[in-house]
Design an enzyme around this catalytic site. Sequence first.
Site, PDB file in Angstrom:
ATOM      1  N   ASN A   9       1.075  -1.208   0.175  1.00 41.54           N
ATOM      2  CA  ASN A   9      -0.040  -0.128   0.053  1.00 41.54           C
ATOM      3  C   ASN A   9       0.750   1.022  -0.225  1.00 41.54           C
ATOM      4  OD1 ASN A   9      -1.360   1.883   0.078  1.00 41.54           O
ATOM      5  ND2 ASN A   9      -2.819   0.622   2.595  1.00 41.54           N
ATOM      6  N   ARG A  67      -1.885  -2.055  -3.513  1.00 45.36           N
ATOM      7  CA  ARG A  67      -3.294  -0.953  -3.497  1.00 45.36           C
ATOM      8  C   ARG A  67      -3.202   0.518  -5.035  1.00 45.36           C
ATOM      9  NH1 ARG A  67      -5.264   2.702   1.638  1.00 45.36           N
ATOM     10  NH2 ARG A  67      -7.610   2.830   0.094  1.00 45.36           N
ATOM     11  N   HIS A 156     -12.639   3.410  -0.679  1.00 47.56           N
ATOM     12  CA  HIS A 156     -12.759   2.807  -0.189  1.00 47.56           C
ATOM     13  C   HIS A 156     -12.925   1.082  -0.173  1.00 47.56           C
ATOM     14  CE1 HIS A 156     -12.934   6.071   3.700  1.00 47.56           C
ATOM     15  NE2 HIS A 156     -11.369   5.656   3.471  1.00 47.56           N
ATOM     16  N   ASN A 185      -9.248   8.286   9.486  1.00 48.27           N
ATOM     17  CA  ASN A 185      -9.353   9.082   9.326  1.00 48.27           C
ATOM     18  C   ASN A 185     -10.507   9.966   8.192  1.00 48.27           C
ATOM     19  OD1 ASN A 185      -7.620   9.574  11.296  1.00 48.27           O
ATOM     20  ND2 ASN A 185      -5.826   8.442   9.563  1.00 48.27           N
ATOM     21  N   GLY A 186     -10.168   8.255   6.416  1.00 49.85           N
ATOM     22  CA  GLY A 186     -11.364   8.683   5.597  1.00 49.85           C
ATOM     23  C   GLY A 186     -12.506   8.607   5.672  1.00 49.85           C
ATOM     24  N   ARG A 215     -11.046  16.412   5.834  1.00 49.70           N
ATOM     25  CA  ARG A 215     -11.890  16.347   5.308  1.00 49.70           C
ATOM     26  C   ARG A 215     -13.423  16.688   5.764  1.00 49.70           C
ATOM     27  NH1 ARG A 215     -10.724  11.335   2.278  1.00 49.70           N
ATOM     28  NH2 ARG A 215      -9.205  11.116   3.610  1.00 49.70           N
ATOM     29  N   ASP A 255      -8.071  13.895  14.674  1.00 50.13           N
ATOM     30  CA  ASP A 255      -7.639  12.765  15.367  1.00 50.13           C
ATOM     31  C   ASP A 255      -8.885  12.160  16.522  1.00 50.13           C
ATOM     32  OD1 ASP A 255      -5.642   9.868  16.061  1.00 50.13           O
ATOM     33  OD2 ASP A 255      -7.533  10.404  17.770  1.00 50.13           O
ATOM     34  N   ARG A 257     -10.240  10.265  18.449  1.00 49.18           N
ATOM     35  CA  ARG A 257     -10.324   9.608  20.079  1.00 49.18           C
ATOM     36  C   ARG A 257     -10.420  11.768  21.124  1.00 49.18           C
ATOM     37  NH1 ARG A 257      -5.494   5.605  19.450  1.00 49.18           N
ATOM     38  NH2 ARG A 257      -5.482   6.869  17.855  1.00 49.18           N
ATOM     39  N   GLY A 303     -10.316   2.496  12.101  1.00 50.80           N
ATOM     40  CA  GLY A 303     -10.097   2.465  13.734  1.00 50.80           C
ATOM     41  C   GLY A 303     -11.129   3.341  14.477  1.00 50.80           C
ATOM     42  N   GLU A 306     -14.712   0.581  14.310  1.00 49.35           N
ATOM     43  CA  GLU A 306     -14.063  -0.371  15.424  1.00 49.35           C
ATOM     44  C   GLU A 306     -13.959  -0.025  16.751  1.00 49.35           C
ATOM     45  OE1 GLU A 306     -11.293  -2.545  13.308  1.00 49.35           O
ATOM     46  OE2 GLU A 306     -11.663  -2.330  11.338  1.00 49.35           O
ATOM     47  N   GLU A 357      -7.257  -4.281   4.812  1.00 46.45           N
ATOM     48  CA  GLU A 357      -7.278  -4.427   3.555  1.00 46.45           C
ATOM     49  C   GLU A 357      -6.321  -5.168   1.929  1.00 46.45           C
ATOM     50  OE1 GLU A 357      -7.373  -0.024   4.668  1.00 46.45           O
ATOM     51  OE2 GLU A 357      -9.084   0.472   2.961  1.00 46.45           O
TER      52      GLU A 357
HETATM   53  P1  ADP Z   1      -7.168   5.659   8.403  1.00 51.50           P
HETATM   54  O1  ADP Z   1      -7.662   6.246   7.120  1.00 51.50           O
HETATM   55  O2  ADP Z   1      -5.654   6.370   8.417  1.00 51.50           O
HETATM   56  O3  ADP Z   1      -6.411   4.393   7.712  1.00 51.50           O
HETATM   57  P2  ADP Z   1      -7.687   4.391  10.788  1.00 51.50           P
HETATM   58  O4  ADP Z   1      -8.859   3.335  10.229  1.00 51.50           O
HETATM   59  O5  ADP Z   1      -6.312   3.727  11.886  1.00 51.50           O
HETATM   60  O6  ADP Z   1      -8.152   5.441   9.866  1.00 51.50           O
HETATM   61  O7  ADP Z   1      -8.649   5.470  11.926  1.00 51.50           O
HETATM   62  C1  ADP Z   1      -8.627   5.910  12.124  1.00 51.50           C
HETATM   63  C2  ADP Z   1      -8.844   6.888  13.423  1.00 51.50           C
HETATM   64  O8  ADP Z   1      -9.610   5.690  14.108  1.00 51.50           O
HETATM   65  C3  ADP Z   1      -8.889   7.871  13.885  1.00 51.50           C
HETATM   66  O9  ADP Z   1      -8.943   8.752  13.864  1.00 51.50           O
HETATM   67  C4  ADP Z   1      -8.723   7.361  15.426  1.00 51.50           C
HETATM   68  O10 ADP Z   1      -8.859   8.615  16.631  1.00 51.50           O
HETATM   69  C5  ADP Z   1      -9.244   6.866  15.737  1.00 51.50           C
HETATM   70  N1  ADP Z   1      -9.622   5.768  16.221  1.00 51.50           N
HETATM   71  C6  ADP Z   1      -8.036   4.921  17.229  1.00 51.50           C
HETATM   72  N2  ADP Z   1      -8.886   3.873  17.922  1.00 51.50           N
HETATM   73  C7  ADP Z   1     -10.295   4.987  18.652  1.00 51.50           C
HETATM   74  C8  ADP Z   1     -10.964   4.473  19.854  1.00 51.50           C
HETATM   75  N3  ADP Z   1      -9.813   3.641  20.572  1.00 51.50           N
HETATM   76  N4  ADP Z   1     -11.494   5.017  19.997  1.00 51.50           N
HETATM   77  C9  ADP Z   1     -12.033   5.911  19.656  1.00 51.50           C
HETATM   78  N5  ADP Z   1     -11.410   6.241  18.219  1.00 51.50           N
HETATM   79  C10 ADP Z   1     -10.220   5.276  17.791  1.00 51.50           C
END
Ligand code: ADP
Length: 371
Positions: A9, A67, A156, A185-186, A215, A255, A257, A303, A306, A357
């Site tokens: 990727n 990818r 996606h 993030n996306g 975004r 972020d 979180r 992220g 889940e 992925e």
């Molecule tokens: P990407 O699109 O870069 O692959 P991810 O699928 O890793 O992104 O998701 C990143 C997002 O997931 C971030 O906004 C992060 O804050 C959020 N995230 C990760 N762990 C947690 C958690 N335990 N609780 C809430 N949000 C989380």
Amino acid sequence: MSDLILALNTGSSSVKYRLIDLGADDTIASGLVERIAPGGHRDAIRQVLDTLAAEGHRERIAAVGHRVVHGGEEFTSATVIDDRVEQRIEALAPLAPLHNPPALAGIRGVREAMPGLPAVAVFDTAFHAQLPESARTYAIDREIARRHGIRRYGFHGISFQYVSRSCADFLGHMPERMIVLHLGNGASAAAIAGGVGVDTSMGFTPLEGLVMGTRGGDLDPGVMVQLLRSGMSLDEVDDMLQRRSGLTGLTGTRDFRDVATAAERDEEQAIRALEVVAHRLRKYVGAYAAVLGGLDALVFTAGIGENSPLIRRDTVHGLGFLGLSVDVARNETVTSRTREISPEDASVPILVVPTDEEQEIARQTAEQLRT
Ligand code: ADP
């Protein structure tokens, strides 16, 4: 034994890799090269291959799956890469200027270092190739749309494909009418009928739809015209749309979180931002239930999807009329496996499915090389 597939990727500033033994369902090696400078992708690929060589794996690589974010109109499934395919991916760069050029550099880097190694391009747009005309058409001047390839492509797709399959495995059948919310993030939503994507929230670019880390998703195009007229430059508007909107625009942090923690501390901006995020999600769930003519499963992944019980709770809040509700204890349970978070007797199951992925890239790569 040489049945290992390297899933690559290659992003704008990083290369994520995983060497997968599909037969044994095992990850042999994985890693990430970060902070790649513009033009440094071939070196980064060489670094990955050198690492795999040092670990004694390089000779066992049977094929590589790349990818590629944008497959345009042409690539409707994963495709074995030859000179022509490489040229076509290069020609698609204007549609995905941030994403396709690094992927192409990855393709070329591997080919240079390991000539003759079978390679497959796995596209994020391919899952949405069967969007009906009504869902993929923007209601603009038809001739302009045709000339510039302007339509909904959706992204996606590698994740949506993996998650649909996992969901079907978990339930014992592919749901007839399913909505998947990929929230990282996306972020994007997909309406999926019998495993086939029929609508999705990202569009011509990954800017449309849900509220994301940087975004903002759906936006009246008149806003852009107004900002350009008022003296903002094209680059400033682009920067605002790509990097200074969404959670970043509303709260200053991208972020999820951090925003959720700020909301727990009663910070007004964060609370308001989460309300905007949840409102948009509910709106899409309702819209896609209408597109599908009902709903048989709702799925959260990536992220945020889940890991955040909060977003899952807020997304289905008030959607009892669609048969949706979360069981508080199940929603709070932390595991990294596919699980159901709706009550035992729910009419519509709500699932949390960890996406993967790289695994999907490897699977599609093997599939293409078998046929
Ligand atoms: P990407 O699109 O870069 O692959 P991810 O699928 O890793 O992104 O998701 C990143 C997002 O997931 C971030 O906004 C992060 O804050 C959020 N995230 C990760 N762990 C947690 C958690 N335990 N609780 C809430 N949000 C989380």
